[in-house]
Design a protein around this motif. Structure first.
Motif, mmCIF file in Angstrom:
data_model
loop_
_atom_site.group_PDB
_atom_site.id
_atom_site.type_symbol
_atom_site.label_atom_id
_atom_site.label_comp_id
_atom_site.label_asym_id
_atom_site.label_seq_id
_atom_site.Cartn_x
_atom_site.Cartn_y
_atom_site.Cartn_z
ATOM 1 N N VAL A 1 0.824 -1.211 0.000
ATOM 2 C CA VAL A 1 0.000 0.000 0.000
ATOM 3 C C VAL A 1 0.852 1.250 0.000
ATOM 4 N N ASP A 2 1.971 1.203 0.728
ATOM 5 C CA ASP A 2 2.651 2.457 1.037
ATOM 6 C C ASP A 2 4.137 2.485 0.695
ATOM 7 N N SER A 3 4.959 1.728 1.425
ATOM 8 C CA SER A 3 6.396 2.010 1.407
ATOM 9 C C SER A 3 7.075 1.685 0.091
ATOM 10 N N SER A 4 6.557 0.724 -0.684
ATOM 11 C CA SER A 4 7.203 0.400 -1.966
ATOM 12 C C SER A 4 6.842 1.389 -3.062
ATOM 13 N N VAL A 5 5.816 2.202 -2.820
ATOM 14 C CA VAL A 5 5.273 3.097 -3.847
ATOM 15 C C VAL A 5 5.775 4.516 -3.636
ATOM 16 N N GLY A 6 6.401 5.089 -4.638
ATOM 17 C CA GLY A 6 6.723 6.510 -4.557
ATOM 18 C C GLY A 6 8.177 6.871 -4.503
ATOM 19 N N GLY A 7 9.075 5.864 -4.347
ATOM 20 C CA GLY A 7 10.492 6.163 -4.461
ATOM 21 C C GLY A 7 11.173 6.709 -3.234
ATOM 22 N N LYS A 8 10.511 6.722 -2.080
ATOM 23 C CA LYS A 8 11.198 7.144 -0.863
ATOM 24 C C LYS A 8 11.967 5.953 -0.296
ATOM 25 N N THR A 9 13.263 6.156 -0.067
ATOM 26 C CA THR A 9 14.102 5.122 0.527
ATOM 27 C C THR A 9 14.830 5.724 1.720
ATOM 28 N N GLY A 10 15.321 4.883 2.617
ATOM 29 C CA GLY A 10 16.052 5.472 3.730
ATOM 30 C C GLY A 10 16.337 4.512 4.864
ATOM 31 N N ILE A 11 17.137 5.012 5.796
ATOM 32 C CA ILE A 11 17.459 4.286 7.025
ATOM 33 C C ILE A 11 17.264 5.230 8.210
ATOM 34 N N ASN A 12 17.199 4.628 9.382
ATOM 35 C CA ASN A 12 17.032 5.407 10.608
ATOM 36 C C ASN A 12 18.388 5.764 11.215
ATOM 37 N N LEU A 13 18.434 6.905 11.873
ATOM 38 C CA LEU A 13 19.592 7.275 12.676
ATOM 39 C C LEU A 13 19.192 7.219 14.151
ATOM 40 N N GLU A 14 20.166 7.326 15.029
ATOM 41 C CA GLU A 14 19.863 7.318 16.459
ATOM 42 C C GLU A 14 18.884 8.435 16.818
ATOM 43 N N SER A 15 18.954 9.538 16.091
ATOM 44 C CA SER A 15 18.126 10.703 16.409
ATOM 45 C C SER A 15 16.699 10.591 15.890
ATOM 46 N N GLY A 16 16.442 9.692 14.929
ATOM 47 C CA GLY A 16 15.089 9.633 14.412
ATOM 48 C C GLY A 16 14.947 8.726 13.203
ATOM 49 N N LYS A 17 13.718 8.605 12.750
ATOM 50 C CA LYS A 17 13.350 7.671 11.678
ATOM 51 C C LYS A 17 13.558 8.309 10.304
ATOM 52 N N ASN A 18 14.156 7.544 9.399
ATOM 53 C CA ASN A 18 14.322 7.939 7.990
ATOM 54 C C ASN A 18 15.079 9.251 7.804
ATOM 55 N N LEU A 19 16.064 9.511 8.665
ATOM 56 C CA LEU A 19 16.792 10.773 8.569
ATOM 57 C C LEU A 19 17.902 10.737 7.517
ATOM 58 N N ALA A 20 18.253 9.552 7.025
ATOM 59 C CA ALA A 20 19.169 9.437 5.888
ATOM 60 C C ALA A 20 18.431 8.682 4.787
ATOM 61 N N GLY A 21 18.432 9.226 3.588
ATOM 62 C CA GLY A 21 17.685 8.553 2.535
ATOM 63 C C GLY A 21 17.811 9.271 1.209
ATOM 64 N N ALA A 22 17.070 8.769 0.240
ATOM 65 C CA ALA A 22 17.083 9.350 -1.103
ATOM 66 C C ALA A 22 15.766 9.046 -1.790
ATOM 67 N N PHE A 23 15.391 9.909 -2.734
ATOM 68 C CA PHE A 23 14.285 9.612 -3.631
ATOM 69 C C PHE A 23 14.857 8.778 -4.779
ATOM 70 N N TYR A 24 14.343 7.555 -4.932
ATOM 71 C CA TYR A 24 14.908 6.669 -5.950
ATOM 72 C C TYR A 24 13.835 5.709 -6.424
ATOM 73 N N MET A 25 13.492 5.805 -7.700
ATOM 74 C CA MET A 25 12.382 5.026 -8.225
ATOM 75 C C MET A 25 12.803 3.617 -8.626
ATOM 76 N N PRO A 26 11.998 2.617 -8.292
ATOM 77 C CA PRO A 26 12.250 1.272 -8.818
ATOM 78 C C PRO A 26 11.857 1.185 -10.289
ATOM 79 N N GLU A 27 12.417 0.210 -10.965
ATOM 80 C CA GLU A 27 12.000 -0.035 -12.344
ATOM 81 C C GLU A 27 10.549 -0.496 -12.370
ATOM 82 N N ILE A 28 10.217 -1.406 -11.480
ATOM 83 C CA ILE A 28 8.831 -1.869 -11.339
ATOM 84 C C ILE A 28 8.550 -2.193 -9.865
ATOM 85 N N ILE A 29 7.258 -2.256 -9.538
ATOM 86 C CA ILE A 29 6.801 -2.795 -8.260
ATOM 87 C C ILE A 29 5.930 -4.004 -8.605
#
Length: 347
Positions: A124-152
């Motif tokens: 429904v959500d996380s695979s759609v839209g190209g948002k990628t990322g990891i969590n840091l100690e300070s918070g959720k998804n603070l390091a990441g990139a917009f990156y589109m998959p070829e397909i879902i």
């Protein structure tokens, strides 16, 4: 921008990847649970199509969406000489999609990515839209990139192996999309998923994911309309972080939706009937709306949210089912609103 959504079988992944890549390597990244269930099927399909396959599995859970796991995967790919003409498959739920997606975006400055979501939440959500990322100690998804998959690739057969808690976890995002979309979808997602057959759930997933794709198509980098998809997430992400990720994303977002509906009513953006409809739906769908942390704790955690700029935060407030508004307010005003709303709550 393209984001191709395919209703297909995992067994067809080899022929699908062949449309984008001729031979070479494919790295399959999964958590331990999904790897043990589906890696071999995925590998066989890719092998039949002529690819060389490497696989990496990591520990289950949000805590694996970390700098440490990210670096380990990069080293694994480098040691196995994955090249720029090769690709990565994210096979799993939201953690896998976010983590493998960020790896794809940054390894060798970008290699092809194929998303195969295996949970309701990721479909429904996380695979759609190209948002990628990891969590840091300070918070959720603070390091990441917009990156589109070829397909879902969405394979409804994954749903039959999901435990009820995973169906429930994804339901909160479906309710969020119902609030954003309007009464028709809101009514359809306002029943517990355990009352629905898998075909019905699959249809709702398709509707919600296509709606999200439509929203992001005109605002890929999250600078305008796409921000409404953050409904319930500012408070939800704070709750996840404060719990050490023991509270699931879906449960945290449900709590965020509940509080935001109260704040929206309190600030006269919506009427009480609208707020009550949302909270009653969450209750009917068995979401616990009690807040495990104080307003002060949540406010402090929100300071590290990506939506905070120049001591102001962008909140998504509800005007009615089917209409939400992006509202920028000083953090001090947010603190006061949150404190008052939580003091007035009667869940």
């Amino acid at each position: 921008m393209s984001n191709i959504l395919l209703s297909s079988s995992l067994d067809e992944i080899g022929s699908i990847v062949s449309r984008f890549q001729t031979g070479g390597k494919v790295a399959i990244i999964s958590d331990e649970n999904v790897y043990d269930l589906y890696y071999e099927r995925c590998r066989q399909s890719l092998d039949t199509a002529g690819f060389s396959i490497i696989g990496y599995k990591f520990k289950v859970g949000e805590k694996s969406k970390s700098v440490d796991t990210y670096i380990k995967i990069l080293e694994f790919l480098a040691q196995n000489k994955l090249g720029r003409s090769d690709s990565i498959i994210a096979l799993g739920g939201g953690v896998t999609g976010d983590l493998a997606g960020f790896v794809s975006a940054t390894y060798l400055r970008g290699v092809k990515l194929f998303q195969i979501p295996t949970t309701v939440l990721s479909m429904v959500d996380s695979s759609v839209g190209g948002k990628t990322g990891i969590n840091l100690e300070s918070g959720k998804n603070l390091a990441g990139a917009f990156y589109m998959p070829e397909i879902i690739l969405q394979d409804a057969n994954f749903l039959s192996t999901l435990p009820m808690k995973e169906l429930h976890n994804g339901h909160a995002e479906m309710i969020k999309m119902g609030i954003i979309s309007g009464e028709e979808l809101f009514k359809k997602v306002s029943e517990p998923l355990y009352n629905m057959d898998l075909n019905h759930i699959s249809t709702l997933i398709k509707t919600c994911s296509e709606l999200k794709m439509e929203i992001i198509s005109t605002d890929f980098h999250d600078e305008g309309r796409r921000q409404i998809l953050n409904l319930g997430h500012t408070i939800g992400h704070a709750i996840e972080k404060l719990s050490g990720y023991k509270i699931s994303h879906g449960e945290a977002v449900a709590k965020g939706l509940s509080v935001i509906s109260d704040i929206s009513e309190m600030m006269n953006y919506c009427i009480k009937d609208t707020s009550d409809a949302i909270k009653n739906t969450l209750k009917k769908c068995k979401f616990n709306q009690e807040m495990p942390f104080s307003a002060e704790e949540i406010s402090k955690a929100v300071r590290n949210d990506k939506k905070v700029r120049n001591d102001e935060i962008s909140l998504i407030l509800i005007e009615e089912i089917g209409r939400c508004k992006i509202v920028s307010m000083p953090l001090e005003e947010f603190d006061n609103c949150l404190r008052e709303a939580m003091n007035r709550r009667e869940i």
